[in-house]
Design a protein around this motif. Sequence first.
Motif, mmCIF file in Angstrom:
data_model
loop_
_atom_site.group_PDB
_atom_site.id
_atom_site.type_symbol
_atom_site.label_atom_id
_atom_site.label_comp_id
_atom_site.label_asym_id
_atom_site.label_seq_id
_atom_site.Cartn_x
_atom_site.Cartn_y
_atom_site.Cartn_z
ATOM 1 N N MET A 1 0.846 -1.191 0.000
ATOM 2 C CA MET A 1 0.000 0.000 0.000
ATOM 3 C C MET A 1 0.886 1.248 0.000
ATOM 4 N N PRO A 2 0.669 2.156 -0.949
ATOM 5 C CA PRO A 2 1.529 3.340 -1.009
ATOM 6 C C PRO A 2 1.318 4.256 0.193
ATOM 7 N N VAL A 3 2.398 4.897 0.615
ATOM 8 C CA VAL A 3 2.341 5.843 1.725
ATOM 9 C C VAL A 3 1.833 7.183 1.201
ATOM 10 N N ALA A 4 0.879 7.788 1.894
ATOM 11 C CA ALA A 4 0.353 9.083 1.471
ATOM 12 C C ALA A 4 1.451 10.142 1.588
ATOM 13 N N PRO A 5 1.614 10.957 0.569
ATOM 14 C CA PRO A 5 2.711 11.943 0.579
ATOM 15 C C PRO A 5 2.409 13.126 1.494
ATOM 16 N N ILE A 10 7.203 21.603 3.142
ATOM 17 C CA ILE A 10 7.429 21.461 4.583
ATOM 18 C C ILE A 10 8.510 20.422 4.863
ATOM 19 N N THR A 11 8.433 19.279 4.210
ATOM 20 C CA THR A 11 9.387 18.202 4.506
ATOM 21 C C THR A 11 10.816 18.581 4.143
ATOM 22 N N ARG A 12 10.991 19.519 3.225
ATOM 23 C CA ARG A 12 12.338 19.953 2.851
ATOM 24 C C ARG A 12 12.979 20.852 3.902
ATOM 25 N N LEU A 13 12.174 21.391 4.808
ATOM 26 C CA LEU A 13 12.710 22.279 5.840
ATOM 27 C C LEU A 13 13.475 21.485 6.888
ATOM 28 N N SER A 14 14.491 22.114 7.462
ATOM 29 C CA SER A 14 15.206 21.507 8.582
ATOM 30 C C SER A 14 14.341 21.591 9.836
#
Length: 391
Positions: A1-5, A10-14
Amino acid sequence: MPVAPLNLLITRLSPPPIPAVQSWGKSYDGALGPLIDLSQAVPGYPPHPAMLQWLGEAAASLAYTNYGAIEGEPALRDAYAAHVAELYGARIGAENIHITSGCNQAFMCAAMAVAAAGDTILVSNPYYFNHETTLAMLGIKAELVACHASEGFVPTVEALIDAIVPGVRALALVTPNNPTGAIYPPDRLKALFDACKRNGIWLILDETYRDFLPEHYGAPHGLLREEHWPDHLIQLYSFSKSFCIPGHRLGAVTASPRVVEEIAKIMDNLQICAPRAAQGAVAQALPALAEWRAGNRHEIEVRSQALRDVMAGLDDWKLEAIGAYFAFVRHPFQGRSSTEVAEHLAKRAGILAIPGQYFGEGQDQFLRFAFANANAATIGQLHGRMHGFSI
Protein backbone atom coordinates in the motif's frame (compact mmCIF):
# COMPACT_ATOMS: atom_id res chain seq x y z
CA MET A 1 0.00 0.00 0.00
CA PRO A 2 1.53 3.34 -1.01
CA VAL A 3 2.34 5.84 1.73
CA ALA A 4 0.35 9.08 1.47
CA PRO A 5 2.71 11.94 0.58
CA LEU A 6 3.37 15.03 2.66
CA ASN A 7 3.90 18.60 1.48
CA LEU A 8 7.42 18.86 0.06
CA LEU A 9 7.56 22.56 0.94
CA ILE A 10 7.43 21.46 4.58
CA THR A 11 9.39 18.20 4.51
CA ARG A 12 12.34 19.95 2.85
CA LEU A 13 12.71 22.28 5.84
CA SER A 14 15.21 21.51 8.58
CA PRO A 15 13.83 20.82 12.08
CA PRO A 16 13.49 23.89 14.35
CA PRO A 17 17.05 24.90 15.34
CA ILE A 18 16.45 26.04 18.93
CA PRO A 19 15.39 22.62 20.31
CA ALA A 20 18.30 20.99 18.48
CA VAL A 21 20.81 23.36 20.07
CA GLN A 22 19.23 23.05 23.52
CA SER A 23 19.45 19.26 23.30
CA TRP A 24 23.27 19.56 23.22
CA GLY A 25 23.18 21.11 26.66
CA LYS A 26 21.82 17.86 28.10
CA SER A 27 25.25 16.32 27.57
CA TYR A 28 27.04 19.02 29.57
CA ASP A 29 28.34 17.61 32.88
CA GLY A 30 28.22 20.87 34.86
CA ALA A 31 31.95 20.85 35.58
CA LEU A 32 32.33 24.59 34.87
CA GLY A 33 29.16 25.66 36.61
CA PRO A 34 25.52 25.89 35.53
CA LEU A 35 24.60 25.85 31.85
CA ILE A 36 24.62 29.33 30.29
CA ASP A 37 21.77 29.47 27.78
CA LEU A 38 22.38 32.09 25.09
CA SER A 39 20.27 30.32 22.48
CA GLN A 40 16.63 31.46 22.37
CA ALA A 41 15.87 35.15 22.81
CA VAL A 42 13.74 35.26 25.95
CA PRO A 43 13.71 37.93 28.66
CA GLY A 44 16.03 36.95 31.49
CA TYR A 45 13.81 38.53 34.15
CA PRO A 46 10.12 38.10 35.10
CA PRO A 47 7.10 40.17 34.07
CA HIS A 48 5.97 43.05 36.26
CA PRO A 49 3.66 41.85 39.08
CA ALA A 50 0.90 44.12 37.78
CA MET A 51 1.14 42.42 34.39
CA LEU A 52 0.64 39.02 36.02
CA GLN A 53 -2.33 40.41 37.91
CA TRP A 54 -3.92 41.85 34.77
CA LEU A 55 -3.32 38.61 32.87
CA GLY A 56 -4.97 36.62 35.64
CA GLU A 57 -7.96 38.93 35.85
CA ALA A 58 -8.44 38.91 32.09
CA ALA A 59 -8.10 35.14 31.85
CA ALA A 60 -10.78 34.72 34.54
CA SER A 61 -13.18 37.15 32.86
CA LEU A 62 -16.16 35.89 30.88
CA ALA A 63 -15.70 38.94 28.65
CA TYR A 64 -12.72 37.29 26.94
CA THR A 65 -14.03 33.74 26.50
CA ASN A 66 -15.73 34.35 23.15
CA TYR A 67 -14.29 35.20 19.78
CA GLY A 68 -13.01 38.76 19.51
CA ALA A 69 -12.51 41.21 16.69
CA ILE A 70 -10.25 39.76 14.02
CA GLU A 71 -8.15 42.94 13.85
CA GLY A 72 -7.65 42.93 17.63
CA GLU A 73 -9.28 44.23 20.79
CA PRO A 74 -10.29 47.88 20.29
CA ALA A 75 -8.66 48.87 23.60
CA LEU A 76 -5.29 47.47 22.53
CA ARG A 77 -5.49 48.85 19.00
CA ASP A 78 -6.20 52.29 20.44
CA ALA A 79 -3.46 52.04 23.07
CA TYR A 80 -0.85 50.73 20.65
CA ALA A 81 -1.74 53.30 17.97
CA ALA A 82 -1.26 56.06 20.54
CA HIS A 83 2.08 54.55 21.57
CA VAL A 84 3.35 54.33 17.98
CA ALA A 85 2.12 57.86 17.20
CA GLU A 86 3.98 59.27 20.19
CA LEU A 87 7.19 57.30 19.59
CA TYR A 88 7.49 58.18 15.91
CA GLY A 89 5.80 61.58 15.93
CA ALA A 90 3.38 60.28 13.30
CA ARG A 91 -0.35 60.27 12.64
CA ILE A 92 -1.32 56.69 13.48
CA GLY A 93 -4.81 55.51 14.42
CA ALA A 94 -6.45 52.23 15.36
CA GLU A 95 -7.31 51.73 11.69
CA ASN A 96 -3.56 51.28 11.06
CA ILE A 97 -3.17 48.49 13.62
CA HIS A 98 -3.74 44.74 13.38
CA ILE A 99 -2.98 42.54 16.41
CA THR A 100 -1.55 39.07 15.75
CA SER A 101 -0.51 36.04 17.74
CA GLY A 102 3.16 36.91 17.98
CA CYS A 103 5.46 38.64 15.52
CA ASN A 104 6.18 35.46 13.55
CA GLN A 105 2.49 35.39 12.68
CA ALA A 106 2.63 39.10 11.87
CA PHE A 107 5.42 38.36 9.38
CA MET A 108 3.49 35.48 7.83
CA CYS A 109 0.43 37.72 7.42
CA ALA A 110 2.49 40.51 5.87
CA ALA A 111 4.23 38.12 3.47
CA MET A 112 0.93 36.55 2.37
CA ALA A 113 -0.65 39.97 1.94
CA VAL A 114 1.98 41.18 -0.53
CA ALA A 115 3.29 38.03 -2.25
CA ALA A 116 1.95 34.81 -3.74
CA ALA A 117 3.65 31.47 -4.37
CA GLY A 118 6.30 32.00 -7.02
CA ASP A 119 6.86 35.66 -6.11
CA THR A 120 10.04 36.80 -4.35
CA ILE A 121 10.71 38.57 -1.06
CA LEU A 122 14.21 39.83 -0.34
CA VAL A 123 15.77 39.08 3.05
CA SER A 124 19.10 40.16 4.46
CA ASN A 125 21.99 37.72 4.66
CA PRO A 126 22.32 36.80 7.49
CA TYR A 127 18.56 36.46 7.97
CA TYR A 128 16.21 35.54 10.81
CA PHE A 129 15.67 31.85 10.10
CA ASN A 130 11.92 31.88 10.77
CA HIS A 131 11.47 34.49 8.06
CA GLU A 132 13.26 32.32 5.51
CA THR A 133 11.39 29.15 6.47
CA THR A 134 8.04 30.96 6.47
CA LEU A 135 8.63 32.05 2.89
CA ALA A 136 9.77 28.57 1.91
CA MET A 137 6.63 26.89 3.25
CA LEU A 138 4.46 29.44 1.42
CA GLY A 139 6.26 28.79 -1.86
CA ILE A 140 7.60 32.36 -1.90
CA LYS A 141 11.18 32.66 -3.11
CA ALA A 142 13.72 34.28 -0.78
CA GLU A 143 16.56 36.15 -2.43
CA LEU A 144 19.43 37.48 -0.32
CA VAL A 145 20.63 41.04 0.23
CA ALA A 146 24.27 40.81 1.24
CA CYS A 147 25.27 42.28 4.62
CA HIS A 148 28.96 42.30 5.51
CA ALA A 149 30.85 42.53 8.78
CA SER A 150 32.83 45.44 7.31
CA GLU A 151 29.52 47.37 7.07
CA GLY A 152 28.44 46.35 10.55
CA PHE A 153 25.99 43.90 8.95
CA VAL A 154 23.81 46.84 7.87
CA PRO A 155 22.50 46.45 4.30
CA THR A 156 23.43 49.07 1.75
CA VAL A 157 21.24 50.51 -0.98
CA GLU A 158 23.68 49.13 -3.53
CA ALA A 159 23.26 45.61 -2.12
CA LEU A 160 19.49 46.01 -2.29
CA ILE A 161 19.56 47.15 -5.91
CA ASP A 162 21.87 44.26 -6.83
CA ALA A 163 19.40 41.80 -5.31
CA ILE A 164 16.25 43.04 -7.06
CA VAL A 165 15.10 40.58 -9.70
CA PRO A 166 11.84 40.26 -11.64
CA GLY A 167 9.02 39.15 -9.34
CA VAL A 168 10.30 40.86 -6.19
CA ARG A 169 7.39 42.09 -4.08
CA ALA A 170 9.08 43.20 -0.86
CA LEU A 171 12.24 43.66 1.17
CA ALA A 172 12.06 42.21 4.71
CA LEU A 173 14.43 43.65 7.31
CA VAL A 174 14.84 43.29 11.09
CA THR A 175 16.19 46.16 13.18
CA PRO A 176 17.70 45.91 15.74
CA ASN A 177 18.72 42.82 13.86
CA ASN A 178 18.24 39.18 14.62
CA PRO A 179 20.76 37.48 14.46
CA THR A 180 23.50 40.13 14.46
CA GLY A 181 22.13 42.78 16.81
CA ALA A 182 23.01 45.45 14.22
CA ILE A 183 21.01 48.67 14.54
CA TYR A 184 20.08 50.18 11.18
CA PRO A 185 20.61 53.98 11.33
CA PRO A 186 17.59 56.16 10.45
CA ASP A 187 19.30 57.61 7.38
CA ARG A 188 20.09 54.15 6.03
CA LEU A 189 16.50 53.01 6.60
CA LYS A 190 15.29 56.12 4.78
CA ALA A 191 17.58 55.36 1.84
CA LEU A 192 16.42 51.74 1.69
CA PHE A 193 12.79 52.80 1.94
CA ASP A 194 13.26 55.31 -0.88
CA ALA A 195 14.81 52.56 -3.02
CA CYS A 196 11.82 50.34 -2.32
CA LYS A 197 9.46 53.14 -3.38
CA ARG A 198 11.38 53.76 -6.60
CA ASN A 199 11.18 50.06 -7.46
CA GLY A 200 7.53 49.67 -6.50
CA ILE A 201 8.08 47.13 -3.70
CA TRP A 202 7.16 46.95 -0.03
CA LEU A 203 9.47 47.35 2.94
CA ILE A 204 8.45 44.92 5.70
CA LEU A 205 10.24 46.20 8.78
CA ASP A 206 10.34 43.92 11.83
CA GLU A 207 11.05 46.03 14.92
CA THR A 208 10.58 43.34 17.57
CA TYR A 209 13.58 44.62 19.57
CA ARG A 210 13.14 48.38 19.18
CA ASP A 211 12.39 48.85 22.90
CA PHE A 212 16.00 47.85 23.59
CA LEU A 213 17.71 50.51 21.50
CA PRO A 214 20.28 52.52 23.48
CA GLU A 215 18.88 54.96 26.00
CA HIS A 216 18.02 58.39 24.54
CA TYR A 217 18.16 56.94 21.00
CA GLY A 218 14.84 58.57 20.16
CA ALA A 219 12.60 57.46 17.33
CA PRO A 220 14.11 54.47 15.49
CA HIS A 221 13.38 56.19 12.16
CA GLY A 222 11.11 58.72 10.49
CA LEU A 223 9.47 56.45 7.93
CA LEU A 224 5.99 56.73 9.43
CA ARG A 225 6.15 60.48 8.81
CA GLU A 226 6.83 60.00 5.09
CA GLU A 227 3.96 61.17 2.89
CA HIS A 228 3.48 57.89 1.04
CA TRP A 229 4.45 55.43 3.76
CA PRO A 230 1.09 53.56 3.68
CA ASP A 231 1.76 52.48 0.08
CA HIS A 232 5.17 50.93 0.75
CA LEU A 233 5.73 50.20 4.47
CA ILE A 234 4.49 47.43 6.76
CA GLN A 235 5.89 47.60 10.28
CA LEU A 236 5.94 44.61 12.66
CA TYR A 237 6.30 44.49 16.44
CA SER A 238 6.21 42.03 19.35
CA PHE A 239 4.93 42.61 22.87
CA SER A 240 6.75 39.48 24.07
CA LYS A 241 10.15 40.92 24.90
CA SER A 242 9.11 44.28 26.38
CA PHE A 243 6.51 42.78 28.71
CA CYS A 244 8.25 39.39 29.27
CA ILE A 245 5.25 37.39 28.03
CA PRO A 246 6.52 35.36 25.03
CA GLY A 247 4.25 32.46 26.00
CA HIS A 248 1.17 34.61 25.51
CA ARG A 249 1.99 35.18 21.81
CA LEU A 250 1.11 38.77 20.98
CA GLY A 251 2.39 40.91 18.11
CA ALA A 252 1.21 43.82 15.99
CA VAL A 253 1.22 45.14 12.44
CA THR A 254 1.24 48.86 11.64
CA ALA A 255 0.16 49.48 8.06
CA SER A 256 -2.37 51.22 5.85
CA PRO A 257 -6.06 50.42 6.41
CA ARG A 258 -5.92 48.66 3.02
CA VAL A 259 -3.24 46.26 4.27
CA VAL A 260 -5.01 45.78 7.62
CA GLU A 261 -8.15 44.76 5.72
CA GLU A 262 -6.22 42.15 3.72
CA ILE A 263 -4.48 40.79 6.81
CA ALA A 264 -7.88 40.37 8.48
CA LYS A 265 -8.80 37.92 5.70
CA ILE A 266 -5.66 35.94 6.43
CA MET A 267 -6.11 36.02 10.21
CA ASP A 268 -9.69 34.81 9.92
CA ASN A 269 -8.28 31.59 8.51
CA LEU A 270 -5.12 31.35 10.60
CA GLN A 271 -6.52 32.02 14.05
CA ILE A 272 -9.61 34.28 13.87
CA CYS A 273 -8.22 36.52 16.63
CA ALA A 274 -5.09 36.81 18.75
CA PRO A 275 -5.33 35.69 22.42
CA ARG A 276 -7.90 38.00 23.95
CA ALA A 277 -6.92 37.90 27.63
CA ALA A 278 -3.34 38.88 26.80
CA GLN A 279 -4.64 41.73 24.65
CA GLY A 280 -6.73 43.03 27.53
CA ALA A 281 -3.75 42.91 29.88
CA VAL A 282 -1.34 44.59 27.48
CA ALA A 283 -3.85 47.36 26.75
CA GLN A 284 -3.55 48.28 30.44
CA ALA A 285 0.21 47.69 30.66
CA LEU A 286 1.24 49.68 27.59
CA PRO A 287 0.72 53.11 29.16
CA ALA A 288 1.11 52.03 32.81
CA LEU A 289 4.48 50.23 32.68
CA ALA A 290 6.50 52.70 30.61
CA GLU A 291 8.94 53.42 33.46
CA TRP A 292 9.41 49.71 34.19
CA ARG A 293 10.14 49.05 30.53
CA ALA A 294 12.71 51.85 30.53
CA GLY A 295 14.41 50.14 33.45
CA ASN A 296 14.55 46.91 31.48
CA ARG A 297 16.16 48.75 28.58
CA HIS A 298 18.89 49.90 30.96
CA GLU A 299 19.36 46.36 32.26
CA ILE A 300 19.82 45.05 28.73
CA GLU A 301 22.46 47.73 28.14
CA VAL A 302 24.27 46.54 31.28
CA ARG A 303 24.26 43.01 29.89
CA SER A 304 25.44 44.24 26.51
CA GLN A 305 28.40 46.02 28.12
CA ALA A 306 29.22 42.91 30.14
CA LEU A 307 29.51 40.92 26.92
CA ARG A 308 31.62 43.63 25.29
CA ASP A 309 33.98 43.46 28.28
CA VAL A 310 34.22 39.66 28.03
CA MET A 311 34.92 39.71 24.31
CA ALA A 312 37.57 42.41 24.71
CA GLY A 313 39.56 39.96 26.82
CA LEU A 314 39.39 37.10 24.31
CA ASP A 315 42.09 37.37 21.67
CA ASP A 316 40.85 34.69 19.30
CA TRP A 317 37.11 35.37 19.34
CA LYS A 318 35.83 38.54 17.63
CA LEU A 319 32.67 40.48 18.40
CA GLU A 320 31.49 41.56 14.94
CA ALA A 321 28.15 43.15 15.89
CA ILE A 322 26.05 43.68 19.00
CA GLY A 323 22.80 45.41 19.88
CA ALA A 324 19.44 44.96 21.62
CA TYR A 325 19.27 41.20 22.39
CA PHE A 326 21.99 39.75 20.18
CA ALA A 327 25.67 39.57 19.40
CA PHE A 328 27.24 38.00 16.31
CA VAL A 329 30.58 36.47 17.27
CA ARG A 330 33.27 35.20 14.92
CA HIS A 331 34.74 31.95 16.22
CA PRO A 332 38.46 31.22 15.75
CA PHE A 333 38.30 27.67 14.40
CA GLN A 334 39.11 27.79 10.70
CA GLY A 335 37.82 24.80 8.78
CA ARG A 336 35.31 23.87 11.50
CA SER A 337 31.62 24.43 10.92
CA SER A 338 29.66 26.71 13.22
CA THR A 339 27.45 23.76 14.13
CA GLU A 340 30.46 21.74 15.22
CA VAL A 341 31.80 24.67 17.25
CA ALA A 342 28.44 25.35 18.90
CA GLU A 343 27.93 21.68 19.76
CA HIS A 344 31.35 21.41 21.42
CA LEU A 345 30.80 24.71 23.22
CA ALA A 346 27.54 23.39 24.64
CA LYS A 347 28.73 19.93 25.64
CA ARG A 348 32.16 20.87 27.02
CA ALA A 349 31.86 24.50 28.15
CA GLY A 350 28.18 24.64 29.04
CA ILE A 351 27.41 27.56 26.68
CA LEU A 352 24.43 27.35 24.35
CA ALA A 353 24.69 29.49 21.19
CA ILE A 354 23.12 29.26 17.74
CA PRO A 355 25.39 28.30 14.81
CA GLY A 356 25.76 30.98 12.16
CA GLN A 357 24.97 28.57 9.35
CA TYR A 358 21.32 28.56 10.46
CA PHE A 359 21.14 32.22 9.41
CA GLY A 360 22.19 32.00 5.78
CA GLU A 361 24.92 31.48 3.25
CA GLY A 362 28.49 32.31 4.27
CA GLN A 363 27.73 32.61 7.99
CA ASP A 364 29.57 29.48 9.13
CA GLN A 365 32.31 31.43 10.91
CA PHE A 366 29.81 32.97 13.36
CA LEU A 367 27.74 32.14 16.42
CA ARG A 368 24.73 34.08 17.69
CA PHE A 369 24.73 34.92 21.39
CA ALA A 370 21.33 35.97 22.80
CA PHE A 371 22.94 37.82 25.70
CA ALA A 372 19.70 39.29 27.09
CA ASN A 373 18.92 35.86 28.53
CA ALA A 374 21.66 36.11 31.18
CA ASN A 375 22.52 38.72 33.80
CA ALA A 376 25.88 40.52 33.85
CA ALA A 377 27.42 38.21 36.44
CA THR A 378 26.54 35.15 34.38
CA ILE A 379 27.86 36.76 31.20
CA GLY A 380 31.11 37.45 33.06
CA GLN A 381 31.59 33.69 33.43
CA LEU A 382 31.92 33.32 29.67
CA HIS A 383 35.52 34.50 29.73
CA GLY A 384 36.71 31.63 31.86
CA ARG A 385 34.91 29.10 29.70
CA MET A 386 35.88 30.50 26.30
CA HIS A 387 39.51 31.47 27.05
CA GLY A 388 41.69 28.64 25.82
CA PHE A 389 38.69 26.65 24.55
CA SER A 390 39.63 24.35 21.67
CA ILE A 391 38.04 21.63 19.60
